[in-house]
Design an enzyme around this catalytic site. Structure first.
Site, PDB file in Angstrom:
ATOM      1  N   LYS A  11       0.871  -1.222   0.232  1.00  0.00           N
ATOM      2  CA  LYS A  11      -0.179   0.056  -0.048  1.00  0.00           C
ATOM      3  C   LYS A  11       0.822   1.210   0.002  1.00  0.00           C
ATOM      4  CE  LYS A  11      -3.815  -2.484   2.189  1.00  0.00           C
ATOM      5  NZ  LYS A  11      -4.619  -2.258   3.390  1.00  0.00           N
ATOM      6  N   TYR A  51     -12.494  -1.519  -3.484  1.00  0.00           N
ATOM      7  CA  TYR A  51     -12.868  -1.699  -2.001  1.00  0.00           C
ATOM      8  C   TYR A  51     -14.568  -1.529  -2.072  1.00  0.00           C
ATOM      9  CZ  TYR A  51      -8.334  -2.047  -0.035  1.00  0.00           C
ATOM     10  OH  TYR A  51      -7.217  -2.455   0.423  1.00  0.00           O
ATOM     11  N   PHE A  59     -15.377   3.989   7.297  1.00  0.00           N
ATOM     12  CA  PHE A  59     -13.867   4.232   6.930  1.00  0.00           C
ATOM     13  C   PHE A  59     -13.594   4.279   5.439  1.00  0.00           C
ATOM     14  CE2 PHE A  59     -14.119  -0.354   8.074  1.00  0.00           C
ATOM     15  CZ  PHE A  59     -13.534  -0.834   6.739  1.00  0.00           C
ATOM     16  N   ARG A  87      -1.943 -14.599   4.024  1.00  0.00           N
ATOM     17  CA  ARG A  87      -2.856 -13.730   5.421  1.00  0.00           C
ATOM     18  C   ARG A  87      -1.970 -13.964   6.528  1.00  0.00           C
ATOM     19  NH1 ARG A  87      -7.218 -11.514   3.916  1.00  0.00           N
ATOM     20  NH2 ARG A  87      -8.349 -11.577   6.082  1.00  0.00           N
ATOM     21  N   THR A  93      -5.614  -7.305  10.213  1.00  0.00           N
ATOM     22  CA  THR A  93      -5.710  -6.001   9.673  1.00  0.00           C
ATOM     23  C   THR A  93      -5.309  -5.048  10.878  1.00  0.00           C
ATOM     24  OG1 THR A  93      -7.839  -6.830   8.642  1.00  0.00           O
ATOM     25  CG2 THR A  93      -7.606  -4.410   8.592  1.00  0.00           C
ATOM     26  N   ARG A 104       2.378  -6.755   9.603  1.00  0.00           N
ATOM     27  CA  ARG A 104       1.514  -5.670  10.143  1.00  0.00           C
ATOM     28  C   ARG A 104       1.872  -5.387  11.627  1.00  0.00           C
ATOM     29  NH1 ARG A 104      -3.953  -7.618   7.269  1.00  0.00           N
ATOM     30  NH2 ARG A 104      -3.961  -6.183   5.444  1.00  0.00           N
ATOM     31  N   ASN A 114      -1.900  -0.048   6.860  1.00  0.00           N
ATOM     32  CA  ASN A 114      -1.456  -1.365   7.317  1.00  0.00           C
ATOM     33  C   ASN A 114      -0.361  -2.189   6.298  1.00  0.00           C
ATOM     34  OD1 ASN A 114      -3.453  -2.150   5.614  1.00  0.00           O
ATOM     35  ND2 ASN A 114      -4.584  -3.205   7.076  1.00  0.00           N
ATOM     36  N   HIS A 117      -2.269  -5.285   1.655  1.00  0.00           N
ATOM     37  CA  HIS A 117      -3.473  -5.942   1.275  1.00  0.00           C
ATOM     38  C   HIS A 117      -3.213  -7.189   0.906  1.00  0.00           C
ATOM     39  CE1 HIS A 117      -7.616  -6.809   0.108  1.00  0.00           C
ATOM     40  NE2 HIS A 117      -7.090  -7.166  -1.056  1.00  0.00           N
ATOM     41  N   GLU A 128     -10.108 -10.253  -7.775  1.00  0.00           N
ATOM     42  CA  GLU A 128      -8.816  -9.250  -7.487  1.00  0.00           C
ATOM     43  C   GLU A 128      -7.443  -9.324  -8.327  1.00  0.00           C
ATOM     44  OE1 GLU A 128      -9.675  -8.300  -2.639  1.00  0.00           O
ATOM     45  OE2 GLU A 128      -7.646  -8.947  -3.199  1.00  0.00           O
TER      46      GLU A 128
HETATM   47  P1  CMP Z   1      -7.361  -4.306   3.633  1.00  0.00           P
HETATM   48  O1  CMP Z   1      -7.036  -5.824   3.989  1.00  0.00           O
HETATM   49  O2  CMP Z   1      -6.854  -3.929   2.618  1.00  0.00           O
HETATM   50  O3  CMP Z   1      -9.140  -4.175   3.789  1.00  0.00           O
HETATM   51  C1  CMP Z   1      -9.726  -3.128   3.940  1.00  0.00           C
HETATM   52  C2  CMP Z   1      -8.636  -1.898   4.305  1.00  0.00           C
HETATM   53  O4  CMP Z   1      -9.663  -1.133   4.891  1.00  0.00           O
HETATM   54  C3  CMP Z   1      -7.960  -2.550   5.540  1.00  0.00           C
HETATM   55  O5  CMP Z   1      -7.057  -3.236   4.960  1.00  0.00           O
HETATM   56  C4  CMP Z   1      -7.615  -1.345   6.082  1.00  0.00           C
HETATM   57  O6  CMP Z   1      -6.567  -0.539   5.376  1.00  0.00           O
HETATM   58  C5  CMP Z   1      -8.923  -0.306   6.037  1.00  0.00           C
HETATM   59  N1  CMP Z   1      -9.734  -0.441   7.383  1.00  0.00           N
HETATM   60  C6  CMP Z   1     -10.120  -1.817   7.766  1.00  0.00           C
HETATM   61  N2  CMP Z   1     -10.846  -1.672   9.025  1.00  0.00           N
HETATM   62  C7  CMP Z   1     -10.669  -0.375   9.244  1.00  0.00           C
HETATM   63  C8  CMP Z   1     -10.920   0.527  10.328  1.00  0.00           C
HETATM   64  N3  CMP Z   1     -11.769  -0.042  11.197  1.00  0.00           N
HETATM   65  N4  CMP Z   1     -10.597   1.690  10.212  1.00  0.00           N
HETATM   66  C9  CMP Z   1      -9.864   2.417   9.325  1.00  0.00           C
HETATM   67  N5  CMP Z   1      -9.478   1.471   8.132  1.00  0.00           N
HETATM   68  C10 CMP Z   1      -9.879   0.170   8.255  1.00  0.00           C
END
Ligand code: CMP
Length: 141
Positions: A11, A51, A59, A87, A93, A104, A114, A117, A128
């Site tokens: 990212k 997304y 968010f 994963r 996450t 992470r 984070n 992805h 994807e």
């Molecule tokens: P990702 O695994 O790419 O999937 C969705 C993304 O949304 C996640 O990683 C984070 O970057 C973001 N995300 C998920 N949950 C939250 C949250 N509670 N607050 C802010 N960002 C979030």
């Protein structure tokens, strides 16, 4: 365990903080093969579409702003159980909840920023991968 393919993204925070190599090192050390890769900057429409599953979440707008804020590196990883393996390498996450030794836990700044992805299931992985790559761009063909 079957050989699978999964979509991974370094990212904008990971690219900006010079973590591309560190992330790839962890994939390769775990036996995952990078079979396609590209650097790009997502446009707003692309990020919203990628997304879309999160579009009702509070968010979502922030996520789209962050994912379009700079270049990302997208790659397809292949290997036995690649979806779950990726994963495991990424961790949860939320970096506060991620297991020690995961990308992470070790490298992420926040639940949003984070670093990486990764696809969460076989169906999403196929969708994807197709979002970013033609089948002729995956090696070996
Ligand atoms: P990702 O695994 O790419 O999937 C969705 C993304 O949304 C996640 O990683 C984070 O970057 C973001 N995300 C998920 N949950 C939250 C949250 N509670 N607050 C802010 N960002 C979030």
């Amino acid at each position: 365990m079957p050989v699978e393919r999964t979509l991974s993204i370094v990212k904008p925070d990971g690219v900006a903080r010079n973590l591309i190599g560190e992330v790839y090192r962890r994939f390769e050390a775990a036996g995952l093969k990078v079979i396609a890769a590209r650097m790009l900057q997502l446009g707003e429409r692309e990020a919203r579409s990628f997304y879309a599953v999160h579009k009702e979440r509070p968010f979502y707008a922030d996520l789209v702003r962050y994912m379009t804020s700079g270049p990302v590196v997208v790659q397809v990883l292949a290997g036995e159980g690649a979806i779950a393996k990726n994963r495991d390498i990424m961790g949860a996450t939320d970096p506060k909840k991620a297991a020690q030794g995961t990308i992470r836990a070790d490298l992420a700044e926040s639940i949003e920023r984070n670093v990486v992805h990764g696809s969460d299931a076989a169906e999403t992985a196929a969708d994807e991968i197709a979002f970013f790559f033609r089948s002729t761009e995956l090696y070996p063909r």
